[in-house]
Design a protein around this motif. Structure first.
Motif, PDB file in Angstrom:
ATOM      1  N   GLY B  75     -32.813   6.148 -13.568  1.00  0.00           N
ATOM      2  CA  GLY B  75     -32.959   7.241 -12.766  1.00  0.00           C
ATOM      3  C   GLY B  75     -33.801   8.400 -13.147  1.00  0.00           C
ATOM      4  O   GLY B  75     -33.440   8.799 -14.078  1.00  0.00           O
ATOM      5  N   ASN B  76     -34.539   8.699 -12.128  1.00  0.00           N
ATOM      6  CA  ASN B  76     -35.502   9.719 -12.641  1.00  0.00           C
ATOM      7  C   ASN B  76     -34.959  11.289 -12.429  1.00  0.00           C
ATOM      8  O   ASN B  76     -35.184  12.143 -13.103  1.00  0.00           O
ATOM      9  N   LYS B  77     -33.800  11.209 -11.853  1.00  0.00           N
ATOM     10  CA  LYS B  77     -33.083  12.853 -11.568  1.00  0.00           C
ATOM     11  C   LYS B  77     -31.939  12.945 -12.698  1.00  0.00           C
ATOM     12  O   LYS B  77     -31.244  14.065 -12.533  1.00  0.00           O
ATOM     13  N   ARG B  78     -31.815  12.240 -13.502  1.00  0.00           N
ATOM     14  CA  ARG B  78     -31.082  12.169 -14.511  1.00  0.00           C
ATOM     15  C   ARG B  78     -31.395  12.829 -15.840  1.00  0.00           C
ATOM     16  O   ARG B  78     -32.712  12.690 -16.123  1.00  0.00           O
ATOM     17  N   ASN B  99     -19.256  13.948  -9.703  1.00  0.00           N
ATOM     18  CA  ASN B  99     -20.333  14.716  -9.387  1.00  0.00           C
ATOM     19  C   ASN B  99     -20.559  15.867 -10.310  1.00  0.00           C
ATOM     20  O   ASN B  99     -21.263  16.883  -9.807  1.00  0.00           O
ATOM     21  N   GLN B 100     -20.189  16.153 -11.333  1.00  0.00           N
ATOM     22  CA  GLN B 100     -20.204  17.153 -12.304  1.00  0.00           C
ATOM     23  C   GLN B 100     -21.271  16.628 -13.393  1.00  0.00           C
ATOM     24  O   GLN B 100     -21.697  17.766 -14.190  1.00  0.00           O
ATOM     25  N   TYR B 101     -21.698  15.572 -13.638  1.00  0.00           N
ATOM     26  CA  TYR B 101     -22.410  15.257 -14.789  1.00  0.00           C
ATOM     27  C   TYR B 101     -23.777  14.551 -14.311  1.00  0.00           C
ATOM     28  O   TYR B 101     -23.802  13.636 -13.328  1.00  0.00           O
ATOM     29  N   THR B 102     -24.909  14.931 -14.818  1.00  0.00           N
ATOM     30  CA  THR B 102     -26.063  14.244 -14.459  1.00  0.00           C
ATOM     31  C   THR B 102     -26.721  13.589 -15.577  1.00  0.00           C
ATOM     32  O   THR B 102     -27.930  13.116 -15.423  1.00  0.00           O
ATOM     33  N   GLY B 103     -26.112  13.552 -16.850  1.00  0.00           N
ATOM     34  CA  GLY B 103     -26.741  12.828 -18.075  1.00  0.00           C
ATOM     35  C   GLY B 103     -26.358  11.407 -18.069  1.00  0.00           C
ATOM     36  O   GLY B 103     -26.390  10.747 -16.877  1.00  0.00           O
ATOM     37  N   LEU B 104     -26.897  10.690 -18.961  1.00  0.00           N
ATOM     38  CA  LEU B 104     -26.798   9.172 -19.171  1.00  0.00           C
ATOM     39  C   LEU B 104     -25.713   9.076 -19.947  1.00  0.00           C
ATOM     40  O   LEU B 104     -24.747   9.944 -20.018  1.00  0.00           O
ATOM     41  N   TYR B 105     -25.271   7.681 -19.999  1.00  0.00           N
ATOM     42  CA  TYR B 105     -23.936   7.331 -20.805  1.00  0.00           C
ATOM     43  C   TYR B 105     -24.395   6.293 -21.631  1.00  0.00           C
ATOM     44  O   TYR B 105     -25.588   5.821 -21.944  1.00  0.00           O
ATOM     45  N   HIS B 106     -23.476   6.204 -22.583  1.00  0.00           N
ATOM     46  CA  HIS B 106     -23.207   4.891 -23.491  1.00  0.00           C
ATOM     47  C   HIS B 106     -21.802   4.327 -23.671  1.00  0.00           C
ATOM     48  O   HIS B 106     -20.794   4.901 -23.821  1.00  0.00           O
ATOM     49  N   VAL B 107     -21.900   3.033 -23.113  1.00  0.00           N
ATOM     50  CA  VAL B 107     -20.717   2.476 -23.045  1.00  0.00           C
ATOM     51  C   VAL B 107     -20.319   1.681 -24.259  1.00  0.00           C
ATOM     52  O   VAL B 107     -20.991   0.626 -24.807  1.00  0.00           O
ATOM     53  N   LEU B 108     -19.438   1.884 -25.106  1.00  0.00           N
ATOM     54  CA  LEU B 108     -19.093   1.260 -26.381  1.00  0.00           C
ATOM     55  C   LEU B 108     -18.340  -0.025 -26.254  1.00  0.00           C
ATOM     56  O   LEU B 108     -18.562  -0.720 -27.116  1.00  0.00           O
ATOM     57  N   GLY B 109     -17.756  -0.369 -25.210  1.00  0.00           N
ATOM     58  CA  GLY B 109     -17.018  -1.511 -25.116  1.00  0.00           C
ATOM     59  C   GLY B 109     -15.622  -1.684 -25.683  1.00  0.00           C
ATOM     60  O   GLY B 109     -15.139  -2.533 -25.754  1.00  0.00           O
ATOM     61  N   GLY B 110     -15.036  -0.488 -25.803  1.00  0.00           N
ATOM     62  CA  GLY B 110     -13.690  -0.604 -26.699  1.00  0.00           C
ATOM     63  C   GLY B 110     -13.567   1.079 -27.536  1.00  0.00           C
ATOM     64  O   GLY B 110     -14.565   1.629 -27.592  1.00  0.00           O
ATOM     65  N   VAL B 111     -12.535   0.845 -28.221  1.00  0.00           N
ATOM     66  CA  VAL B 111     -12.627   1.946 -28.998  1.00  0.00           C
ATOM     67  C   VAL B 111     -12.051   1.351 -30.398  1.00  0.00           C
ATOM     68  O   VAL B 111     -11.224   0.300 -30.378  1.00  0.00           O
ATOM     69  N   ILE B 112     -12.129   1.787 -31.765  1.00  0.00           N
ATOM     70  CA  ILE B 112     -11.688   1.400 -32.722  1.00  0.00           C
ATOM     71  C   ILE B 112     -10.039   1.316 -32.863  1.00  0.00           C
ATOM     72  O   ILE B 112      -9.371   2.274 -32.616  1.00  0.00           O
ATOM     73  N   SER B 113      -9.580   0.046 -33.181  1.00  0.00           N
ATOM     74  CA  SER B 113      -8.086  -0.287 -32.946  1.00  0.00           C
ATOM     75  C   SER B 113      -7.987  -1.214 -34.281  1.00  0.00           C
ATOM     76  O   SER B 113      -8.045  -2.464 -34.010  1.00  0.00           O
TER      77      SER B 113
END
Lengths: 206, 206
Positions: B75-78, B99-113
């Motif tokens: 997305g160009n608007k991010r 609708n409060q966040y316009t940045g990018l994401y990083h999906v970890l796929g879980g949490v340390i457990s």
């Protein structure tokens, strides 16, 4: 919800068509399947497709079956003079689990519900009458037990069937309505409590 | 439960493997599908098989995607200087819905457990570090927002990532923990209330 993928969106839409499953649960299930190996998904889809293609209904009692006559109707140890009339398969399973009943069943496939557009003709009521009259019965049918839901629709259906059976020389009974075993009187709703007084059971004093 | 049909039994077994679905619900869903026309079942199975076969993950943020780069990363608007680190896809959807966040994401796929045998190597943490350092970034990454669950595992993961990012000249923040909007103080659990006092927000008095 805006999904980042059309594939996810389709799966969520299809899963959330199932009763009692909303979009959030559907998404959780979809992500669960994605995290599992592929055979988990194919085992699920295969079992559903297989079921849909190969399912049969017993010609006698309309219960779901793997063959044209179900194992209960074929069973030698069952009492063929009693037929228990139920709404659907889960009721058969529930009654079988009590181990208190050895007769046969008749699955109506629903109850009379004008609101949902279900009339007597949509149900297997005519087939019940034919079954009772059938000359091929080894044992004549002696009693019909109505085990329909304790709702307006269930009661209407019970009343309808009772009227249909009026002229036949046959006992018609209904499973007892009353206070569930283990329940306190004070927490029982008034209708159930009222009915349980009207249909009280006489104790022998001998 | 004894099922009258092997086909029903197989379908119930497979459906009840899904999380949060027991045998009774599985039977209800199976009977629902049987009552619908065949295309309802095939639409469901097709969507699941299609999903399982064709799903892709975004090479940059590991979000689920229909292509090699997801629509958010493209997305160009991010705002490409901020990356929000989340556990999984539902978190992305939840944050997008605000609708409060316009940045990018990083999906970890879980949490340390450790209990579930999930260590840092099972998650996309190394890929996050590489992504920050990547010379191909048009905009340098300025801030990492940790939006992980408020659990022991989430906190451990946040701590681990913060340590990894220590030497990089980058802001690291976490979404605020505190009393949900609309909640009463007296019904909030002590840990949340205690934390919300410790992490109190300074009001400007100018």
């Amino acid at each position: 919800m805006n999904f980042p993928s059309k594939l996810i969106e389709d799966a969520v839409t299809e899963i959330s068509r199932l009763p009692g499953i909303g979009k959030k649960t559907a998404l959780r299930l979809t992500l669960h399947l994605l995290k599992q190996k592929e055979p988990v998904t194919t085992a699920l889809t295969d079992s559903l497709l297989n079921l849909r293609k190969n399912i049969q209904y017993c010609e006698v009692c309309h219960n779901i079956s793997d063959s044209t006559i179900c194992s209960i109707c074929e069973g030698n140890k069952r009492d063929k003079s009693v037929i228990c009339v139920v709404e659907d398969l889960p009721d058969v399973l529930a009654i079988e689990n009590t181990n208190q009943y050895t007769g046969l069943y008749h699955v109506l496939g629903g109850v009379i519900s004008p609101i949902q557009g279900i009339g007597p003709d949509e149900l297997k009521i005519e087939s019940l009458i034919k079954r009772i009259d059938s000359p091929s019965n080894e044992t004549p049918v002696d009693e019909i037990i109505l085990a329909l839901p304790a709702t307006m629709e269930g009661d209407t259906t019970s009343f309808f069937i009772t009227r249909k059976l009026k002229d036949k020389n046959i006992k018609v009974s209904s499973i007892a309505r009353g206070i569930p075993v283990g329940s306190e009187l004070e927490y029982t709703d008034e209708i159930t409590l009222g009915r349980s007084i009207l249909t009280r059971i006489k104790y022998s004093t001998e």
